[in-house]
Enzyme design. Structure first.
Site, PDB file in Angstrom:
ATOM      1  N   CYS A 114      18.953 -70.683  30.766  1.00 34.00           N
ATOM      2  CA  CYS A 114      18.096 -71.867  30.872  1.00 34.00           C
ATOM      3  C   CYS A 114      17.763 -72.480  29.517  1.00 34.00           C
ATOM      4  CB  CYS A 114      16.801 -71.519  31.609  1.00 34.00           C
ATOM      5  SG  CYS A 114      17.068 -70.995  33.315  1.00 34.00           S
ATOM      6  N   HIS A 253      11.995 -77.546  30.618  1.00 37.90           N
ATOM      7  CA  HIS A 253      12.958 -77.023  31.576  1.00 37.90           C
ATOM      8  C   HIS A 253      12.308 -77.005  32.949  1.00 37.90           C
ATOM      9  CE1 HIS A 253      15.537 -74.502  33.844  1.00 37.90           C
ATOM     10  NE2 HIS A 253      14.810 -73.406  33.703  1.00 37.90           N
ATOM     11  N   ASN A 283      16.367 -76.708  40.188  1.00 37.84           N
ATOM     12  CA  ASN A 283      16.537 -76.018  38.903  1.00 37.84           C
ATOM     13  C   ASN A 283      18.022 -75.768  38.661  1.00 37.84           C
ATOM     14  OD1 ASN A 283      16.763 -74.175  36.811  1.00 37.84           O
ATOM     15  ND2 ASN A 283      15.144 -72.819  37.535  1.00 37.84           N
TER      16      ASN A 283
END
Length: 326
Positions: A114, A253, A283
């Site tokens: 991520c 994020h 996501n």
């Protein structure tokens, strides 16, 4: 050696297929509304069987290059942040350069989970400052290929998307003006794909489920992600000499709406400055920040002199934060 960098172009690409929460909630036998209450996700995009990571990445890169208006022969490097390359070998980035027609560009994959885009942008900024040639940064993932419905947290969250930026030479005081990168291997197992690497290679007896992504400790991941994103953001802001209240946009994020909302509260960043795309796109790991940048730019163009805070944390644990002045 150039004294600064600037954003020359932004682009994104997502698969056409929209997967609403109702489809996943039915499959997992969850009550309606369970996913949105816990994650902030309403729907996500999943790739069709014929779509590839390199194809999605190339489409985002193509749009960023078109937006930049620069000659593709000028691109010196392509950095591809991904956790889902088309193959374990070779890397996907050289194929993306071929698809984009970049005749003079080096290319490499970055496996930063991520946090991959934050690391790629930091490296791109340094590369541009030293060599003076534009760099194309793409973050892309097909996480739908790695989920298991035995892990309802991952199945509810993860999505497919790509985002891209072209970074080029700029004036002094522009580009990355503060950064902090961090890692904590004590959280190595919080998000994992147990098999498929050299520790447990593909072999007879390896269960298919062990080649899928799993969140092993959701509460622990929440706590550690908030901690890392907050600490790195404060360090990057201090390095830049910027107060949270002076930020024009906070682009975290899109891990989970509760995670980035908690980080925003700890930093003292107002909701009006926070860019949130998780409701419609889920996501997609490293892709969420450049995807969010591109979508925010479409909605309200990012102007010269804006100050952006980008931050992420994920598997590893690895993450960081960048203060970028446009």
């Amino acid at each position: 050696m150039t004294l600064g960098t600037r954003l020359l172009g932004l682009g994104h690409a997502v698969p056409a297929r929209r997967v609403a929460n109702a489809e996943i909630e039915a499959r997992l036998a969850l009550e309606p509304g369970w996913i949105e209450r816990r994650t902030g996700v309403r729907e996500r995009r999943w790739a069709a069987s014929h779509e590839t990571l390199s194809g999605l990445a190339a489409e985002a890169g193509r749009r960023a290059l078109d937006d930049s208006g620069i000659d593709r022969r000028d691109i010196g490097l392509l950095l591809l942040a991904t956790s889902t390359p088309d193959r374990l070998l070779p890397p996907s980035a050289p194929l993306v350069t071929h698809l984009l027609g970049l005749p003079r560009a080096g290319a490499i994959d970055l496996a930063g989970a991520c946090g991959g885009f934050v690391y790629a942008l930091a490296l791109a900024d340094a590369q541009v400052r030293v060599h003076g040639r534009p760099v194309l940064v793409i973050a892309a993932n097909l996480l739908s290929r790695r989920i298991t419905f035995k892990d309802r947290g991952g199945a509810a969250l993860f999505a497919d998307a790509a985002g891209a930026v072209v970074l080029g030479p700029g004036e002094e005081g522009r580009g990355v003006v503060g950064q902090a990168l961090g890692s904590d291997g004590a959280g190595y197992g919080l998000v994992t794909i147990p098999a498929g690497g050299s520790e447990r290679p593909f072999a007879e007896g390896v269960a298919v489920e062990d080649t899928r992504m799993a969140i092993t400790d959701g509460r622990g991941l929440f706590t550690e992600a908030v901690r890392m994103m907050t600490a790195c953001s404060l360090e990057a802001l201090a390095a830049a000499g910027i107060a949270p209240g002076d930020l024009d946009r906070f682009v975290p994020h899109q891990a989970n709406s509760r995670i980035f909302s908690a980080v925003g509260r700890k930093l003292g960043v107002g909701d009006e400055a926070t860019v949130a795309t998780i409701a419609d796109y889920g996501n997609s790991s490293a892709a969420t920040i450049p995807l969010s940048l591109a979508l925010a730019h479409q909605a309200r163009p990012i102007g010269e002199g804006e100050t952006l805070l980008l931050t992420a944390a994920g598997a590893g644990l690895t993450g960081g934060a960048i203060v970028f002045r446009t």
